[in-house]
Design a protein around this motif. Structure first.
Motif, PDB file in Angstrom:
ATOM      1  N   MET A 165       0.840  -1.215   0.000  1.00 58.31           N
ATOM      2  CA  MET A 165       0.000   0.000   0.000  1.00 58.31           C
ATOM      3  C   MET A 165       0.870   1.258   0.000  1.00 58.31           C
ATOM      4  O   MET A 165       0.748   2.122  -0.862  1.00 58.31           O
ATOM      5  N   LEU A 166       1.775   1.342   0.998  1.00 54.99           N
ATOM      6  CA  LEU A 166       2.699   2.484   1.014  1.00 54.99           C
ATOM      7  C   LEU A 166       3.554   2.498  -0.243  1.00 54.99           C
ATOM      8  O   LEU A 166       3.816   3.547  -0.833  1.00 54.99           O
ATOM      9  N   GLY A 167       3.956   1.280  -0.646  1.00 54.69           N
ATOM     10  CA  GLY A 167       4.774   1.176  -1.849  1.00 54.69           C
ATOM     11  C   GLY A 167       4.032   1.669  -3.074  1.00 54.69           C
ATOM     12  O   GLY A 167       4.559   2.439  -3.873  1.00 54.69           O
ATOM     13  N   LEU A 168       2.763   1.251  -3.178  1.00 53.87           N
ATOM     14  CA  LEU A 168       1.943   1.685  -4.317  1.00 53.87           C
ATOM     15  C   LEU A 168       1.805   3.199  -4.342  1.00 53.87           C
ATOM     16  O   LEU A 168       1.959   3.840  -5.388  1.00 53.87           O
ATOM     17  N   ALA A 169       1.513   3.759  -3.160  1.00 54.78           N
ATOM     18  CA  ALA A 169       1.325   5.205  -3.085  1.00 54.78           C
ATOM     19  C   ALA A 169       2.620   5.924  -3.476  1.00 54.78           C
ATOM     20  O   ALA A 169       2.597   6.943  -4.158  1.00 54.78           O
ATOM     21  N   THR A 170       3.743   5.375  -3.034  1.00 58.59           N
ATOM     22  CA  THR A 170       5.025   5.988  -3.379  1.00 58.59           C
ATOM     23  C   THR A 170       5.250   5.937  -4.890  1.00 58.59           C
ATOM     24  O   THR A 170       5.716   6.901  -5.494  1.00 58.59           O
ATOM     25  N   LEU A 171       4.867   4.804  -5.465  1.00 59.17           N
ATOM     26  CA  LEU A 171       4.975   4.670  -6.918  1.00 59.17           C
ATOM     27  C   LEU A 171       4.153   5.766  -7.601  1.00 59.17           C
ATOM     28  O   LEU A 171       4.604   6.421  -8.542  1.00 59.17           O
ATOM     29  N   TYR A 172       2.937   5.951  -7.090  1.00 58.21           N
ATOM     30  CA  TYR A 172       2.022   6.949  -7.658  1.00 58.21           C
ATOM     31  C   TYR A 172       2.614   8.355  -7.559  1.00 58.21           C
ATOM     32  O   TYR A 172       2.498   9.157  -8.491  1.00 58.21           O
ATOM     33  N   THR A 173       3.260   8.667  -6.428  1.00 60.33           N
ATOM     34  CA  THR A 173       3.801  10.018  -6.303  1.00 60.33           C
ATOM     35  C   THR A 173       5.101  10.178  -7.093  1.00 60.33           C
ATOM     36  O   THR A 173       5.383  11.246  -7.598  1.00 60.33           O
ATOM     37  N   LEU A 174       5.878   9.114  -7.184  1.00 63.08           N
ATOM     38  CA  LEU A 174       7.189   9.276  -7.810  1.00 63.08           C
ATOM     39  C   LEU A 174       7.197   9.088  -9.320  1.00 63.08           C
ATOM     40  O   LEU A 174       8.026   9.667 -10.010  1.00 63.08           O
ATOM     41  N   LEU A 175       6.252   8.279  -9.856  1.00 62.66           N
ATOM     42  CA  LEU A 175       6.303   8.013 -11.297  1.00 62.66           C
ATOM     43  C   LEU A 175       6.209   9.263 -12.175  1.00 62.66           C
ATOM     44  O   LEU A 175       6.996   9.409 -13.105  1.00 62.66           O
ATOM     45  N   PRO A 176       5.258  10.168 -11.890  1.00 63.52           N
ATOM     46  CA  PRO A 176       5.225  11.365 -12.740  1.00 63.52           C
ATOM     47  C   PRO A 176       6.528  12.167 -12.695  1.00 63.52           C
ATOM     48  O   PRO A 176       6.945  12.717 -13.710  1.00 63.52           O
ATOM     49  N   LEU A 177       7.160  12.186 -11.521  1.00 62.92           N
ATOM     50  CA  LEU A 177       8.436  12.907 -11.424  1.00 62.92           C
ATOM     51  C   LEU A 177       9.520  12.175 -12.214  1.00 62.92           C
ATOM     52  O   LEU A 177      10.375  12.807 -12.849  1.00 62.92           O
ATOM     53  N   THR A 178       9.451  10.841 -12.172  1.00 62.35           N
ATOM     54  CA  THR A 178      10.395  10.055 -12.972  1.00 62.35           C
ATOM     55  C   THR A 178      10.202  10.351 -14.449  1.00 62.35           C
ATOM     56  O   THR A 178      11.165  10.534 -15.205  1.00 62.35           O
ATOM     57  N   TRP A 179       8.928  10.420 -14.844  1.00 64.37           N
ATOM     58  CA  TRP A 179       8.618  10.732 -16.236  1.00 64.37           C
ATOM     59  C   TRP A 179       9.238  12.079 -16.626  1.00 64.37           C
ATOM     60  O   TRP A 179       9.857  12.220 -17.676  1.00 64.37           O
ATOM     61  N   LEU A 180       9.079  13.063 -15.718  1.00 66.07           N
ATOM     62  CA  LEU A 180       9.620  14.394 -16.003  1.00 66.07           C
ATOM     63  C   LEU A 180      11.128  14.326 -16.189  1.00 66.07           C
ATOM     64  O   LEU A 180      11.693  14.915 -17.118  1.00 66.07           O
ATOM     65  N   MET A 181      11.776  13.557 -15.297  1.00 70.22           N
ATOM     66  CA  MET A 181      13.237  13.472 -15.362  1.00 70.22           C
ATOM     67  C   MET A 181      13.685  12.782 -16.648  1.00 70.22           C
ATOM     68  O   MET A 181      14.565  13.269 -17.346  1.00 70.22           O
ATOM     69  N   LEU A 182      13.045  11.642 -16.929  1.00 72.71           N
ATOM     70  CA  LEU A 182      13.441  10.900 -18.131  1.00 72.71           C
ATOM     71  C   LEU A 182      13.184  11.715 -19.391  1.00 72.71           C
ATOM     72  O   LEU A 182      14.027  11.773 -20.294  1.00 72.71           O
ATOM     73  N   SER A 183      12.007  12.355 -19.444  1.00 71.93           N
ATOM     74  CA  SER A 183      11.653  13.087 -20.654  1.00 71.93           C
ATOM     75  C   SER A 183      12.618  14.233 -20.925  1.00 71.93           C
ATOM     76  O   SER A 183      12.867  14.581 -22.077  1.00 71.93           O
ATOM     77  N   SER A 184      13.152  14.808 -19.827  1.00 74.87           N
ATOM     78  CA  SER A 184      14.060  15.929 -20.018  1.00 74.87           C
ATOM     79  C   SER A 184      15.361  15.510 -20.689  1.00 74.87           C
ATOM     80  O   SER A 184      16.098  16.347 -21.195  1.00 74.87           O
ATOM     81  N   THR A 185      15.652  14.204 -20.656  1.00 73.24           N
ATOM     82  CA  THR A 185      16.919  13.759 -21.249  1.00 73.24           C
ATOM     83  C   THR A 185      16.741  13.333 -22.702  1.00 73.24           C
ATOM     84  O   THR A 185      17.690  12.878 -23.323  1.00 73.24           O
TER      85      THR A 185
END
Lengths: 269, 298
Positions: free
Chosen positions: A1-21
């Protein structure tokens, strides 16, 4: 549950980071959660700071002015007022304080049009001041400062300062203000995020691109990418978002203890 | 009668309060008063358009117009639907996460707190930009992923737009409220919890029967603050609006105000609608302070 929520909060930021490269082709052509075919970050950053004669850097500097200097002054005025409400005796105190509470209750966004109308009348629309000056007022900060003053500054210490012959103003500057420093940082952080976040007010006030804060600039890039089909602006908005978010995240990481204490103080309001 | 010390206090109070109150007058009180004044006038084009425009006193007509304009009222309905979707999910999620962190099941508490709080450090506009990319067909890995699972969803269509806007807000605020709830849970007396354990209550029962009721004031406050924030809904829909033809330019009350002012140049109506939003929010805030006072008195 905590893991899922963390995934939810971090994935969009990961997307932002990856897309910038990514290069433009890869941004549209490859999966958003994987790396592109080549790392393009340096070129993207170069393009970001070169676009429109380096306007992005101007936006960053403007934002530092609006949010950084604005919040600094707002917290200073707020702490001074909150201290006066807590520790000093003067007529009409509670009536004035209810005026402050009225200010807390009126939401910032709903103030944008009234501010615009007055600024138009005064002829200051589309100036630095039209966005800067409203940021100097933070009624909730006055409220918090009163709470902090009651919690951090013992009356006995002020008594002692008075005994030693220090004037009221000197006691505030030399004795009380340093004791309220953690409260000051908290109030600063609150107002800083609020100004940094504000979008409606600059959107309404500013038409000169050189006066934009980062938010508004990114929005304009983004909408021109959509409406005029400039796919290169997509990439600028993505990289520009990353560049403006990273320092904020670092500040939040560094100042954890302050925002946590501020949030809980605000919550028991 | 005034001793030197009270005189000194008065003088210092004036000195310390002046910067705030001078600016407060310029930035809040004066604009409100000016908007109230302007809201009583309507701009009319005189004659056949010759002779320019004139301001005509129209009393409360602008207020009546706003309050009977379906577009303005629909904005509040959108906000209501948004709240109905957003608040249970966000507050419920924040509560469950806070309880999990508090229950001792979770190791690395500060890691989770930070990771979940992180979106709040991202300005609302940028959060909206990121999510709208993730909503855009052709760009979004999320849509591709769902499609491969047989789900075809268009996040930017009119039916789903409320959900899409609510999701951005959940992302931004869930961790923030979790930190508040977690702090409130820390204040629950450990003896009470130990007593429950001795009585044989399990973790879930303790959470539901003891912990949640004890932090109810925090939850009530968070809900009301969220409602007040929702009335101001502007940034996220504005960004979705530029990506989607499905939602209109008056989708939320603040968008209505902006459209009235800058597309229709009807400043009287915009001022009236702004003041209505402000009054509505102020009334809700008043309820918030009432509830919090009741909450703080044991």
């Amino acid at each position: 549950m905590l893991g899922l929520a963390t995934l939810y909060t971090l994935l969009p930021l990961t997307w932002l980071m990856l897309s910038s490269t990514k290069s433009r082709e890869d941004l549209f052509g490859t999966n958003g959660f994987s790396l592109g075919n080549e790392i393009h970050l340096a070129e993207n950053l170069e393009q970001l700071f070169a676009a429109d004669d380096g306007v992005y850097l101007r936006w960053v500097l403007n934002t530092v002015g609006y949010a950084g200097v604005g919040a600094l002054l707002a917290s200073l005025f707020g702490v001074a007022a909150g201290y006066a409400f807590d520790k000093l005796v003067f007529p009409g105190k509670e009536r004035l304080f209810s005026l402050v509470l009225l200010g807390v209750m009126v939401p910032g966004t709903a103030m944008a049009i009234p501010l615009y109308l007055l600024a138009a009348e005064a002829g200051v629309v589309n100036t630095f001041w039209s966005v800067f000056v409203p940021g100097l007022v933070f009624p909730f900060g006055v409220y918090l400062a009163r709470v902090f003053s009651a919690a951090y500054v013992p009356d006995e210490v002020l008594e002692a300062a008075r005994m030693d012959g220090a004037g009221e103003f000197r006691s505030f500057c030399r004795v009380a203000f340093p004791m309220m420093a953690p409260g000051f940082v908290t109030i600063f952080l609150f107002q800083f995020t609020q100004i940094w976040n504000s979008f409606f007010l600059p959107l309404v006030m500013l038409s000169d691109q050189d006066l934009y804060p980062v938010n508004l600039g990114l929005y304009v890039w983004y909408s021109s990418a959509l409406s005029q089909g400039h796919p290169e602006d997509y990439l600028l908005a993505v990289v520009g978002s990353l560049v403006s978010v990273v320092p904020l995240i670092i500040v939040f990481l560094m100042l954890q203890r302050f925002w946590k204490s501020g949030m809980t103080a605000g919550a028991v309001k | 009668m005034a001793s030197p010390s009270t005189r000194g206090q008065r003088r210092t109070a004036t000195l310390l309060l002046s910067p705030f109150f001078v600016l407060f007058t310029v930035v809040t009180l004066a604009p409100l008063a000016y908007a109230a004044w302007l809201s009583l006038f309507t701009t009319r084009t005189s004659g056949l358009g010759f002779g320019g425009t004139e301001n005509v006193f129209s009393g409360l007509d602008n207020y009546a117009e706003a309050l009977t304009d379906p577009q303005f009222l629909d904005g509040f309905l959108v906000v209501a639907a948004y709240c109905a979707l957003y608040i249970p999910v966000m507050i419920g999620g924040a509560l469950v996460l806070a309880l999990l962190l508090d229950s001792g099941l979770a190791k690395a508490r500060s890691f989770f707190q930070l990771a979940l709080f992180l979106p709040h450090a991202v300005p609302g506009l940028i959060a909206a930009l990121i999510w709208v990319y993730l909503y855009t067909p052709g760009l979004s890995p999320v849509i591709d992923f769902l499609k491969s699972g047989g789900i075809d969803i268009s996040f930017l269509s009119a039916d789903v737009a409320v959900f899409s806007a609510a999701n951005i807000a959940v992302w931004e605020w869930m961790g923030y409220n979790m930190v508040i709830f977690y702090a409130a849970l820390q204040a629950v007396p450990r003896e009470t919890l130990d007593a429950a354990k001795v009585d044989g209550a399990g973790a879930i029962r303790t959470a539901l029967a003891i912990k949640v009721p004890m932090i109810r004031p925090s939850i009530a406050l968070a809900v009301l603050f969220t409602v007040i924030g929702s009335i101001q809904l502007f940034t996220e829909p504005k960004v979705i609006y530029s990506a989607s033809s499905a939602i209109g330019s008056t989708w939320t009350p603040n968008m209505y105000v902006q459209t009235a002012a800058f597309q229709n140049n009807d400043f009287g109506l915009a001022a009236a609608a702004s003041l209505l939003i402000a009054v509505f929010a102020a009334v809700l805030s008043f309820i918030v302070t009432r509830i919090s006072r009741r909450g703080s008195k044991p």
